[in-house]
Design a protein around this motif. Structure first.
Motif, PDB file in Angstrom:
ATOM      1  N   THR A   4       1.188  -1.073   0.310  1.00  0.00           N
ATOM      2  CA  THR A   4       0.255  -0.302  -0.258  1.00  0.00           C
ATOM      3  C   THR A   4       0.739   1.249  -0.480  1.00  0.00           C
ATOM      4  O   THR A   4       2.279   1.001   0.181  1.00  0.00           O
ATOM      5  N   SER A   5       0.190   1.978  -0.240  1.00  0.00           N
ATOM      6  CA  SER A   5       1.304   3.581   0.065  1.00  0.00           C
ATOM      7  C   SER A   5       1.782   3.959   1.347  1.00  0.00           C
ATOM      8  O   SER A   5       2.965   4.280   1.060  1.00  0.00           O
ATOM      9  N   GLU A   6       0.934   3.431   2.248  1.00  0.00           N
ATOM     10  CA  GLU A   6       0.994   3.834   3.337  1.00  0.00           C
ATOM     11  C   GLU A   6       2.469   3.018   3.951  1.00  0.00           C
ATOM     12  O   GLU A   6       4.005   3.960   4.331  1.00  0.00           O
ATOM     13  N   GLU A   7       2.297   1.815   3.225  1.00  0.00           N
ATOM     14  CA  GLU A   7       3.600   0.700   3.647  1.00  0.00           C
ATOM     15  C   GLU A   7       5.118   1.134   2.498  1.00  0.00           C
ATOM     16  O   GLU A   7       5.570   1.461   3.369  1.00  0.00           O
ATOM     17  N   ARG A   8       4.851   1.907   1.571  1.00  0.00           N
ATOM     18  CA  ARG A   8       5.990   1.949   0.719  1.00  0.00           C
ATOM     19  C   ARG A   8       6.964   3.226   1.187  1.00  0.00           C
ATOM     20  O   ARG A   8       7.717   4.017   1.261  1.00  0.00           O
ATOM     21  N   THR A   9       5.256   4.429   1.663  1.00  0.00           N
ATOM     22  CA  THR A   9       6.348   5.817   2.523  1.00  0.00           C
ATOM     23  C   THR A   9       6.441   5.060   4.075  1.00  0.00           C
ATOM     24  O   THR A   9       7.978   5.981   4.306  1.00  0.00           O
ATOM     25  N   ALA A  10       6.293   4.289   4.476  1.00  0.00           N
ATOM     26  CA  ALA A  10       6.574   4.067   5.906  1.00  0.00           C
ATOM     27  C   ALA A  10       8.194   2.753   5.799  1.00  0.00           C
ATOM     28  O   ALA A  10       9.578   3.495   6.089  1.00  0.00           O
ATOM     29  N   ALA A  11       8.338   2.651   4.338  1.00  0.00           N
ATOM     30  CA  ALA A  11       9.859   2.191   3.853  1.00  0.00           C
ATOM     31  C   ALA A  11      10.745   3.088   3.714  1.00  0.00           C
ATOM     32  O   ALA A  11      12.198   2.814   4.108  1.00  0.00           O
ATOM     33  N   ARG A  12      10.163   4.120   3.054  1.00  0.00           N
ATOM     34  CA  ARG A  12      10.670   5.329   2.536  1.00  0.00           C
ATOM     35  C   ARG A  12      11.523   6.279   3.750  1.00  0.00           C
ATOM     36  O   ARG A  12      12.719   6.304   3.925  1.00  0.00           O
ATOM     37  N   TYR A  13      11.047   6.882   4.817  1.00  0.00           N
ATOM     38  CA  TYR A  13      11.079   7.082   5.830  1.00  0.00           C
ATOM     39  C   TYR A  13      11.622   6.302   6.824  1.00  0.00           C
ATOM     40  O   TYR A  13      11.886   7.024   8.280  1.00  0.00           O
ATOM     41  N   GLU A  14      11.863   5.024   6.603  1.00  0.00           N
ATOM     42  CA  GLU A  14      11.980   4.150   8.270  1.00  0.00           C
ATOM     43  C   GLU A  14      13.598   4.549   8.536  1.00  0.00           C
ATOM     44  O   GLU A  14      12.820   5.301  10.315  1.00  0.00           O
ATOM     45  N   ILE A  15      14.548   5.321   8.803  1.00  0.00           N
ATOM     46  CA  ILE A  15      15.793   5.790   9.175  1.00  0.00           C
ATOM     47  C   ILE A  15      15.103   7.024   9.837  1.00  0.00           C
ATOM     48  O   ILE A  15      15.205   7.416  11.547  1.00  0.00           O
ATOM     49  N   GLU A  16      14.164   7.975   8.912  1.00  0.00           N
ATOM     50  CA  GLU A  16      14.222   9.469  10.043  1.00  0.00           C
ATOM     51  C   GLU A  16      12.694   9.102  10.660  1.00  0.00           C
ATOM     52  O   GLU A  16      13.024  10.289  11.889  1.00  0.00           O
ATOM     53  N   ARG A  17      11.801   8.080  10.722  1.00  0.00           N
ATOM     54  CA  ARG A  17      10.938   7.771  11.385  1.00  0.00           C
ATOM     55  C   ARG A  17      11.160   7.282  12.922  1.00  0.00           C
ATOM     56  O   ARG A  17      11.055   7.630  13.923  1.00  0.00           O
ATOM     57  N   GLY A 242      15.602  -0.060   1.741  1.00  0.00           N
ATOM     58  CA  GLY A 242      16.059   0.248   1.027  1.00  0.00           C
ATOM     59  C   GLY A 242      17.543  -0.200   1.042  1.00  0.00           C
ATOM     60  O   GLY A 242      18.172   0.024  -0.179  1.00  0.00           O
ATOM     61  N   GLU A 243      18.226  -0.548   1.868  1.00  0.00           N
ATOM     62  CA  GLU A 243      19.694  -0.412   1.426  1.00  0.00           C
ATOM     63  C   GLU A 243      19.635  -1.968   1.531  1.00  0.00           C
ATOM     64  O   GLU A 243      20.833  -2.338   1.023  1.00  0.00           O
ATOM     65  N   ARG A 244      18.842  -3.124   2.530  1.00  0.00           N
ATOM     66  CA  ARG A 244      18.456  -4.451   2.106  1.00  0.00           C
ATOM     67  C   ARG A 244      18.847  -4.523   0.650  1.00  0.00           C
ATOM     68  O   ARG A 244      19.138  -5.430  -0.514  1.00  0.00           O
ATOM     69  N   LEU A 245      17.763  -3.536  -0.098  1.00  0.00           N
ATOM     70  CA  LEU A 245      17.251  -4.221  -1.537  1.00  0.00           C
ATOM     71  C   LEU A 245      18.407  -3.511  -2.460  1.00  0.00           C
ATOM     72  O   LEU A 245      18.949  -4.547  -3.333  1.00  0.00           O
TER      73      LEU A 245
END
Length: 271
Positions: A4-17, A242-245
């Motif tokens: 979902t869009s929320e999951e993609r956003t959470a993965a993108r900002y994982e470190i920042e959050r 993102g780093e794992r990918l």
């Protein structure tokens, strides 16, 4: 299953959050990217982000109001870049360069074997041309230049992605055309040993990359200077999505390209 869009956003900002939950995630992302482009170490980057987080929590201000533009603020900090170790270039470029050489040599050997089989030849050989050697040299020079000027290149890609893709495509096309035109034969080698040597080099480069990934040789995680009480600092024991990918892509891109090219060669030339 699609994310979902929320999951993609959470993965993108994982470190920042995780490290700066009270800072606007887009501001924090731009701040982190700029410090990465300045080659600031993960520990120093995490400390700088923690200072922004602490100020926002204590003052109630947003990061944009308190510090302004994230890129300009990151540059104003004047944090020192990481020191380059004696073997850093070998550790970073070695696996990729080895895999590329293995990919090309394997392809040359297998294509010669398949073509000879189709034409009924009993003793397939690889004609090593000036263009083939030029292709190897061009790639190794290219990755060395990228390593030395990675910040400038990445800034160009992030700032003008379309122009960067056009320029890259033009350079690749020029190298490919040059490799074809420089068709003078230097030496002819038996195809089977060439293919086996290429496969061994490709496997060796992939194994090298896997060992580095397992040991975390090239990792520089963003670390908070004050870990959450009673919790393990997750950045020390795991990577972001993102780093794992990215790590998996770097490791397996050449083996996958080898499989694809071998399959294409067999289907097209082997008929």
């Amino acid at each position: 299953m699609t994310r979902t869009s929320e999951e993609r956003t959470a993965a993108r900002y994982e470190i920042e959050r995780r490290l700066a939950p009270h800072v606007d995630e887009r501001w924090a992302e731009a701040f982190v990217i700029e410090l990465r482009l300045l080659d600031v170490a993960g520990g120093s980057l995490g400390a700088a982000l923690a200072e922004v987080e602490s100020h926002c929590v204590e003052s109630g201000e947003s990061a944009a109001d308190a510090f302004g533009d994230p890129v300009a603020y990151a540059r104003s900090l004047g944090l020192p870049p990481q020191r380059e170790g004696r073997w850093d270039a070998v550790q970073v470029l070695g696996p990729v360069g080895t895999q590329f050489v293995g990919l090309l040599v394997l392809g040359w050997g297998v294509s010669s074997i398949v073509l000879a089989r189709r034409e009924g030849g009993a003793d397939p050989g690889v004609e090593v041309t000036f263009g083939m050697l030029a292709l190897l040299v061009a790639f190794e020079v290219a990755i060395m230049l990228f390593y030395r000027h990675s910040s400038a290149v990445l800034r160009s890609v992030l700032g003008r992605p379309v122009v960067s893709v056009v320029v890259l495509t033009g350079l690749v096309a020029a190298v490919a055309v040059g490799a074809v035109l420089l068709d003078g034969v230097l030496v002819t080698l038996p195809a089977w040993p060439v293919a086996v040597a290429g496969a061994l080099v490709l496997v060796g480069g992939t194994a090298w990359s896997l060992v580095q990934a397992r040991r975390g040789t090239l990792e520089d995680p963003i670390l908070s200077p004050v870990p959450t009480a009673g919790a393990v600092d997750e950045e020390r024991v795991g990577k972001g999505a993102g780093e794992r990918l990215l790590s998996a892509s770097v490791t397996w891109i050449f083996p996958l390209l080898a499989l694809a090219s071998l399959g294409a060669t067999w289907l097209v030339a082997g008929r």
